[in-house]
Scaffold this active site. Structure first.
Site, PDB file in Angstrom:
ATOM      1  N   ARG A 199      -4.828  -2.935   8.950  1.00 23.73           N
ATOM      2  CA  ARG A 199      -5.269  -4.295   8.625  1.00 23.73           C
ATOM      3  C   ARG A 199      -5.227  -5.241   9.831  1.00 23.73           C
ATOM      4  O   ARG A 199      -6.188  -5.914  10.132  1.00 23.73           O
ATOM      5  CB  ARG A 199      -4.429  -4.860   7.490  1.00 23.73           C
ATOM      6  N   ASP A 229      -0.056   2.018   8.269  1.00 23.96           N
ATOM      7  CA  ASP A 229      -0.508   1.206   9.416  1.00 23.96           C
ATOM      8  C   ASP A 229       0.400   1.288  10.641  1.00 23.96           C
ATOM      9  O   ASP A 229      -0.018   0.918  11.731  1.00 23.96           O
ATOM     10  CB  ASP A 229      -0.638  -0.266   8.998  1.00 23.96           C
ATOM     11  N   ARG A 257      13.217  10.749  -3.034  1.00 18.02           N
ATOM     12  CA  ARG A 257      14.054  11.941  -3.303  1.00 18.02           C
ATOM     13  C   ARG A 257      15.320  11.900  -2.449  1.00 18.02           C
ATOM     14  O   ARG A 257      16.436  12.124  -2.955  1.00 18.02           O
ATOM     15  CB  ARG A 257      13.232  13.198  -3.000  1.00 18.02           C
ATOM     16  N   ALA A 258      15.142  11.588  -1.165  1.00 17.09           N
ATOM     17  CA  ALA A 258      16.296  11.576  -0.253  1.00 17.09           C
ATOM     18  C   ALA A 258      17.292  10.492  -0.653  1.00 17.09           C
ATOM     19  O   ALA A 258      18.504  10.708  -0.644  1.00 17.09           O
ATOM     20  CB  ALA A 258      15.811  11.352   1.181  1.00 17.09           C
ATOM     21  N   THR A 267       4.366   2.602   5.436  1.00 14.32           N
ATOM     22  CA  THR A 267       2.979   2.117   5.461  1.00 14.32           C
ATOM     23  C   THR A 267       2.203   2.975   6.440  1.00 14.32           C
ATOM     24  O   THR A 267       2.729   3.334   7.500  1.00 14.32           O
ATOM     25  CB  THR A 267       2.876   0.633   5.898  1.00 14.32           C
ATOM     26  N   ARG A 301       1.031  -5.232  -5.273  1.00 18.66           N
ATOM     27  CA  ARG A 301       1.248  -6.429  -4.456  1.00 18.66           C
ATOM     28  C   ARG A 301       1.377  -7.574  -5.461  1.00 18.66           C
ATOM     29  O   ARG A 301       0.474  -7.798  -6.243  1.00 18.66           O
ATOM     30  CB  ARG A 301       0.073  -6.669  -3.518  1.00 18.66           C
ATOM     31  N   GLY A 322       5.846  -2.161   3.677  1.00 22.42           N
ATOM     32  CA  GLY A 322       5.447  -2.661   4.992  1.00 22.42           C
ATOM     33  C   GLY A 322       5.748  -4.138   5.149  1.00 22.42           C
ATOM     34  O   GLY A 322       6.686  -4.667   4.526  1.00 22.42           O
ATOM     35  N   ASP A 323       4.937  -4.815   5.955  1.00 23.22           N
ATOM     36  CA  ASP A 323       5.256  -6.207   6.313  1.00 23.22           C
ATOM     37  C   ASP A 323       5.346  -7.136   5.101  1.00 23.22           C
ATOM     38  O   ASP A 323       6.262  -7.963   5.011  1.00 23.22           O
ATOM     39  CB  ASP A 323       4.287  -6.747   7.373  1.00 23.22           C
ATOM     40  N   GLY A 350     -10.781  12.746  20.570  1.00 21.03           N
ATOM     41  CA  GLY A 350     -11.666  12.676  21.745  1.00 21.03           C
ATOM     42  C   GLY A 350     -12.723  11.599  21.633  1.00 21.03           C
ATOM     43  O   GLY A 350     -13.850  11.764  22.126  1.00 21.03           O
ATOM     44  N   VAL A 394      17.767   9.154  -3.614  1.00 25.55           N
ATOM     45  CA  VAL A 394      18.450   9.498  -4.868  1.00 25.55           C
ATOM     46  C   VAL A 394      19.535  10.544  -4.603  1.00 25.55           C
ATOM     47  O   VAL A 394      20.680  10.407  -5.064  1.00 25.55           O
ATOM     48  CB  VAL A 394      17.433  10.006  -5.931  1.00 25.55           C
ATOM     49  N   GLY A 448       0.835  -1.206   0.000  1.00 29.28           N
ATOM     50  CA  GLY A 448       0.000   0.000   0.000  1.00 29.28           C
ATOM     51  C   GLY A 448       0.862   1.245   0.000  1.00 29.28           C
ATOM     52  O   GLY A 448       1.857   1.318   0.719  1.00 29.28           O
ATOM     53  N   ASP A 483       2.737  -0.633  11.517  1.00 28.27           N
ATOM     54  CA  ASP A 483       2.818  -1.941  12.165  1.00 28.27           C
ATOM     55  C   ASP A 483       4.134  -2.673  11.890  1.00 28.27           C
ATOM     56  O   ASP A 483       4.159  -3.899  11.831  1.00 28.27           O
ATOM     57  CB  ASP A 483       1.625  -2.819  11.749  1.00 28.27           C
TER      58      ASP A 483
HETATM   59  O1  F6P Z   1      -1.335  -1.697   4.371  1.00 33.52           O
HETATM   60  C1  F6P Z   1      -2.001  -0.482   4.404  1.00 33.52           C
HETATM   61  C2  F6P Z   1      -3.472  -0.636   4.180  1.00 33.52           C
HETATM   62  O2  F6P Z   1      -3.895   0.674   4.011  1.00 33.52           O
HETATM   63  C3  F6P Z   1      -4.297  -1.342   5.248  1.00 33.52           C
HETATM   64  O3  F6P Z   1      -4.635  -0.566   6.349  1.00 33.52           O
HETATM   65  C4  F6P Z   1      -5.511  -1.745   4.462  1.00 33.52           C
HETATM   66  O4  F6P Z   1      -6.175  -2.817   5.039  1.00 33.52           O
HETATM   67  C5  F6P Z   1      -4.921  -2.126   3.151  1.00 33.52           C
HETATM   68  O5  F6P Z   1      -3.755  -1.347   3.001  1.00 33.52           O
HETATM   69  C6  F6P Z   1      -5.835  -1.959   1.969  1.00 33.52           C
HETATM   70  O6  F6P Z   1      -5.075  -2.087   0.820  1.00 33.52           O
HETATM   71  P1  F6P Z   1      -5.584  -2.241  -0.663  1.00 33.52           P
HETATM   72  O7  F6P Z   1      -6.971  -1.731  -0.724  1.00 33.52           O
HETATM   73  O8  F6P Z   1      -4.621  -1.438  -1.455  1.00 33.52           O
HETATM   74  O9  F6P Z   1      -5.475  -3.680  -0.955  1.00 33.52           O
END
Ligand code: F6P
Length: 322
Positions: free
Chosen positions: A172, A128, A21-22, A126, A72, A102-103, A186, A24, A11, A130
């Protein structure tokens, strides 16, 4: 090392362009050639490479998305797919690789660094937040501010109508976005995967709020495994207690937009640090920021180990929402 490659994968996250940029500029400052690989691992398999000269990364520091595109790739998950990608790296003369993602990106990066002789360094990008091994990922700060702006707007209409709202944010497997945007906005309640809450418990707490004089409330929900689950929760709350509500799913607006200053600074710092890591001979690591210092974490740990929520924040929300 003479030539390195860079890609963005998974994502997209605001600040990825600032990071490109940094990297490069830092590569050029060290007389390294740097090329961009379009569309993440899919572009690596397909040989979709573009030169990254000074002009290619000019005036992008403020732009969301990623000029390299992202994807992906299912094919990269299988060994044959990765073999094609490795051949492309060898044919192109790429000796070092920077992966921004990300992961999922780092799972692929772990395998890649085991299977080929190219040095691999990851940068956490990412929304997230995470990734284990960094306090913050690139894009998180922008995403929580986008979510916060929406929550503030919803609070206006919730107050005007004496209404209960469920605001669903991204994340996610984790509740980082929900927790921080919830505290900043809040929110009365939080539904996140790290703290399982039954609809019964939620109903009891909402009832207490309304008995205590609150006339409106906001529940921030992390989308977790199933985006859109807020509709089911809202229906069950209505069925149990009769509380009428509205649901607002923020979705992909949290992924776009100009990166905040925090994200641009983090992205710039990590982009340059990744180039330095390659020059220093590091491979199989993610460069992150822990306690304001650059930290190197084995790629495998970034997705195998679970990053905890910041201690005390869920309890804080409970105290503040009373
Ligand atoms: O990994 C980031 C993220 O935004 C998650 O929070 C979300 O579940 C997922 O990507 C959705 O990704 P996509 O719609 O691109 O498959």
């Amino acid at each position: 090392m003479k030539k390195i490659g860079i890609l963005t994968s998974g994502g997209d996250a605001p600040g990825m362009n600032a990071c490109l940029r940094a990297a490069v500029r830092a590569a050029r400052a060290n007389d390294l050639e740097i090329v961009g690989i379009r569309s993440g691992y899919a572009g690596m398999i397909g040989g979709d490479v573009m030169p990254l000269d000074r002009r290619a990364i000019a005036n992008i520091i403020h732009q969301g998305g990623t000029i390299l595109g992202t994807a992906r790739s299912e094919e990269f998950r299988i060994k044959e797919g990765r073999a094609k990608a490795i051949k492309m790296l060898q044919d192109t003369g790429i000796e070092g690789l920077i992966l921004i993602g990300g992961d999922g990106t780092f799972r692929g990066g772990t395998l890649l660094s085991q299977e080929c002789g190219v040095s691999v360094v990851g940068i956490p990008g990412t929304i997230d937040n995470d990734c284990y091994g960094t306090d913050y990922t690139i894009g998180f700060d922008t995403a929580i501010n986008t979510a916060l702006e929406a929550i503030d707007r919803i609070r206006d209409t919730a107050t005007a109508h004496d209404r209960l709202f469920f605001v669903e944010v991204m994340g996610r497997h984790t509740g980082f976005i929900a927790l921080e945007s919830g505290i900043a906005g809040g929110a009365e309640e939080l539904l996140i995967p790290e703290v399982p809450t039954s609809v019964d418990e939620l109903c009891q707490r909402l009832e207490q709020y309304f008995k205590g004089g609150k006339r409106s409330a906001i529940v921030v929900v992390a989308e977790a495994e199933q985006a859109g689950d807020s509709f089911r929760i809202a229906r069950e709350v209505k069925a149990q207690k009769g509380f009428d509500s509205r649901v607002c799913i923020l979705g992909h607006i949290q992924r776009g937009g100009a990166p905040t200053a925090r994200d641009r600074v983090l992205a710039s710092r990590l982009g340059a640090a990744a180039v330095k890591a390659l020059i220093d001979g590091k491979s199989g690591y993610m460069v992150g920021e822990l306690n304001r210092e650059i930290a190197y974490t084995p790629l495998k740990d970034t997705w195998e180990k679970k990053k905890p929520l910041q201690a005390g924040l869920t309890d804080l929300l409970k105290i503040l929402s009373d």
